[in-house]
Design a protein around this motif. Structure first.
Motif, PDB file in Angstrom:
ATOM      1  N   ASP A  62       0.864  -1.176   0.000  1.00 42.34           N
ATOM      2  CA  ASP A  62       0.000   0.000   0.000  1.00 42.34           C
ATOM      3  C   ASP A  62       0.909   1.236   0.000  1.00 42.34           C
ATOM      4  O   ASP A  62       2.003   1.187   0.549  1.00 42.34           O
ATOM      5  CB  ASP A  62      -0.817  -0.120   1.297  1.00 42.34           C
ATOM      6  CG  ASP A  62      -1.640   1.077   1.645  1.00 42.34           C
ATOM      7  OD1 ASP A  62      -1.773   1.966   0.808  1.00 42.34           O
ATOM      8  OD2 ASP A  62      -2.153   1.107   2.775  1.00 42.34           O
TER       9      ASP A  62
ATOM     10  N   ARG B 162     -10.246  -6.817   8.715  1.00 42.16           N
ATOM     11  CA  ARG B 162     -11.031  -6.758   7.473  1.00 42.16           C
ATOM     12  C   ARG B 162     -10.092  -6.717   6.280  1.00 42.16           C
ATOM     13  O   ARG B 162      -8.880  -6.639   6.443  1.00 42.16           O
ATOM     14  CB  ARG B 162     -11.831  -5.459   7.509  1.00 42.16           C
ATOM     15  CG  ARG B 162     -10.859  -4.324   7.903  1.00 42.16           C
ATOM     16  CD  ARG B 162     -11.291  -2.974   7.610  1.00 42.16           C
ATOM     17  NE  ARG B 162     -10.327  -2.016   8.115  1.00 42.16           N
ATOM     18  CZ  ARG B 162      -9.245  -1.605   7.447  1.00 42.16           C
ATOM     19  NH1 ARG B 162      -9.002  -2.058   6.231  1.00 42.16           N
ATOM     20  NH2 ARG B 162      -8.414  -0.734   7.983  1.00 42.16           N
TER      21      ARG B 162
ATOM     22  N   ASN C 151      -5.599  -5.124  11.037  1.00 43.67           N
ATOM     23  CA  ASN C 151      -6.929  -4.674  10.661  1.00 43.67           C
ATOM     24  C   ASN C 151      -7.820  -5.907  10.628  1.00 43.67           C
ATOM     25  O   ASN C 151      -7.367  -7.002  10.283  1.00 43.67           O
ATOM     26  CB  ASN C 151      -6.918  -3.989   9.296  1.00 43.67           C
ATOM     27  CG  ASN C 151      -6.139  -2.682   9.339  1.00 43.67           C
ATOM     28  OD1 ASN C 151      -6.224  -1.933  10.314  1.00 43.67           O
ATOM     29  ND2 ASN C 151      -5.371  -2.404   8.312  1.00 43.67           N
TER      30      ASN C 151
ATOM     31  N   GLU D 184      -5.712  -2.394  -0.927  1.00 44.08           N
ATOM     32  CA  GLU D 184      -5.083  -3.676  -1.281  1.00 44.08           C
ATOM     33  C   GLU D 184      -6.067  -4.628  -1.971  1.00 44.08           C
ATOM     34  O   GLU D 184      -5.692  -5.374  -2.893  1.00 44.08           O
ATOM     35  CB  GLU D 184      -4.526  -4.366  -0.037  1.00 44.08           C
ATOM     36  CG  GLU D 184      -3.300  -3.693   0.551  1.00 44.08           C
ATOM     37  CD  GLU D 184      -3.633  -2.642   1.579  1.00 44.08           C
ATOM     38  OE1 GLU D 184      -4.763  -2.098   1.540  1.00 44.08           O
ATOM     39  OE2 GLU D 184      -2.782  -2.340   2.426  1.00 44.08           O
TER      40      GLU D 184
ATOM     41  N   ASP E 198      -7.947  -1.631   2.120  1.00 41.81           N
ATOM     42  CA  ASP E 198      -8.379  -0.720   1.057  1.00 41.81           C
ATOM     43  C   ASP E 198      -7.236   0.273   0.891  1.00 41.81           C
ATOM     44  O   ASP E 198      -6.934   0.992   1.848  1.00 41.81           O
ATOM     45  CB  ASP E 198      -9.671  -0.034   1.506  1.00 41.81           C
ATOM     46  CG  ASP E 198     -10.282   0.835   0.423  1.00 41.81           C
ATOM     47  OD1 ASP E 198      -9.607   1.110  -0.584  1.00 41.81           O
ATOM     48  OD2 ASP E 198     -11.452   1.234   0.592  1.00 41.81           O
TER      49      ASP E 198
HETATM   50  N1  GLY Z   1      -4.630   0.071   3.359  1.00 47.18           N
HETATM   51  C1  GLY Z   1      -4.703   0.164   4.751  1.00 47.18           C
HETATM   52  C2  GLY Z   1      -5.977  -0.218   5.330  1.00 47.18           C
HETATM   53  O1  GLY Z   1      -6.807  -0.837   4.710  1.00 47.18           O
HETATM   54  O2  GLY Z   1      -6.187   0.105   6.494  1.00 47.18           O
END
Ligand code: GLY
Ligand code: AMP
Length: 416
Positions: A208, A282, A280, A287, A285
């Motif tokens: 990311d 979940r 995280n 990724e 985002d």
């Molecule tokens: N890309 C980092 C997140 O989903 O927290």
């Protein structure tokens, strides 16, 4: 599908092509998802309404995108009603909901992570900085919409952080406890697995780009781009699984918080080996926007098996292609983004070879597509190398127009 960002759009895009998916609903979804799912105007954190909706339509499987409903306990709400949902319980989602919990958990289970101190006041924080020495990292304990972390490389940045966390109290109750942590140096990778609480299925690797500007300059954001695969040494995935992921899954189960869903480990690969930066609870985002297009075959059976506790020896196959995502953000992001700017050129962008477009902060206003959030669109390119995929993504980026658009020019460039 619970959520309405580009991550959820990518998941919905993949699910909508799966055998066995007759109907797909997104709450609240977004204009890009409307072509593949029925969008229903229920907020992603309205747990009871979501559960009632799922019960009334006999939804077979609910997949949760964002962290907030998980940390609030949406999985428990669905479980009470006998509804199948992929995502951790409230207790298991503490891995993201409380950085102090995760840090203490890592210490209990010998999971490698940065040294740190838990502090509650400016004086305690200043003492911790003295002990750990600049550079240091400040982290608000609770959810802070991705803004609770400050990396301080200089003394004046430490002073600013002390004021932000303990005088302005910028993070409210999420900042009552703060972690002051040693700053780790190395390459960062995003390591996601799907788990049913026992079995672990690693997803394709990703990286990311968190900073707003080229060359990792500027403020931290929710993510301005991503690539998959992440360039990494062979054997690293195995080390991360052995040292970080497996002890976490077995440790959580042993502590009475079995984890079911996607677990995302943010890992710093240091000279001493991989260390956990954060969990995280979940999919990541942005990724997900680069990992999901690489999945061979259907996503649904994997998610369903994990939700049912029947992952067993199921494995995923990943296409050998490379995928690059460039995030187009609105003017003002990551501060207060400007809304309502008309968006043009999406048709032309989509006509570029290999390109996928996922919506996030978009809305329809009088029949026109306009910006409606910080991260507006994820533009995804594919190719046989990261360079090719990057070129594909940028050929499409160049066709999309809205006033004030911000994006990085270096996503996927100069990597192996
Ligand atoms: N890309 C980092 C997140 O989903 O927290
Ligand atoms: P987080 O919200 O925990 O993902 O943190 C945001 C970003 O801050 C991470 O992706 C890292 O780039 C950086 N970061 C967090 N913890 C550390 C650390 N201990 N050392 C260096 N960088 C860190």
């Amino acid at each position: 599908m619970v959520g309405g960002g580009a991550r959820e759009h990518a998941l919905a895009w993949k699910l909508s092509r799966a055998a066995g998916v007759d109907e797909l609903y997104a709450a609240p979804g977004n204009p890009g998802m409307a072509g593949m799912a029925t969008c229903v105007p229920i907020a992603a954190d309205a747990m009871v309404e979501l559960a009632e909706f799922a019960a009334s339509l006999h939804i077979d499987l609910t997949v949760v995108g964002p962290e907030l409903p998980l940390v609030l306990g949406i999985a428990d709400e669905f479980a009470r009603r006998g509804l199948l949902l992929l995502g951790p319980s409230r207790a298991a989602a503490e891995v993201e909901g409380s950085k102090v919990f995760t840090k203490e958990f890592c210490l209990r289970h010998s999971i490698p992570t940065a040294r740190s101190r838990v502090v509650r006041s400016r004086d305690e924080a200043a003492a911790a900085v003295k002990e750990l020495k600049v550079p240091v990292v400040f982290k608000a304990d609770g959810l802070a919409a991705g803004k609770g972390v400050q990396v301080c490389r200089r003394k004046d940045e430490v002073e600013a952080a002390l004021a932000l966390y303990f005088e302005e109290r910028a993070f409210g109750s999420a900042g009552e406890k703060v972690l002051v942590e040693e700053c780790l140096e190395g390459d960062e990778i995003s390591f996601m697995v799907l788990t049913d609480g026992t079995s672990v299925l690693p997803l394709a690797s990703a990286r990311d780009y968190k900073r707003l500007k080229d060359g990792d300059q500027g403020p931290n954001t929710g993510g301005m781009g991503s690539v998959s695969p992440a360039p990494m040494e062979s054997g690293l995935a195995t080390t991360i699984l052995r040292a970080i992921v497996h002890p976490t899954i077995t440790g959580l189960a042993a502590e009475g918080r079995p984890y079911r869903g996607v677990l995302y480990a943010g890992v710093m690969v240091t000279r001493e080996g991989p260390q956990l930066l954060e969990y995280n609870c979940r999919f990541g985002d942005p990724e997900t926007q680069v990992v999901i297009p690489r999945l061979e075959g259907d996503l649904l059976p994997l998610l369903r098996a994990a939700a049912l506790g029947e992952l067993g020896a199921l494995r995923a196959n990943w296409k050998r292609e490379a995928v690059v995502c460039v995030v187009l953000a609105a003017d003002g992001y990551p501060g207060a983004p400007r809304r309502g700017d008309p968006i043009a050129g999406l048709g032309e962008a989509l006509a570029q070879p290999g390109v996928l477009l996922f919506h996030a902060g978009t809305a329809l206003q009088d029949g026109r597509l306009v910006t409606a959030g910080g991260r507006v669109l994820s533009v995804v390119g594919r190719g046989s190398t990261l360079n090719e995929a990057s070129q594909s993504a940028y050929s499409a980026v160049g066709r999309v127009q809205f006033d004030g658009v911000q994006y990085r020019r270096d996503i996927g460039k100069g990597l192996a």
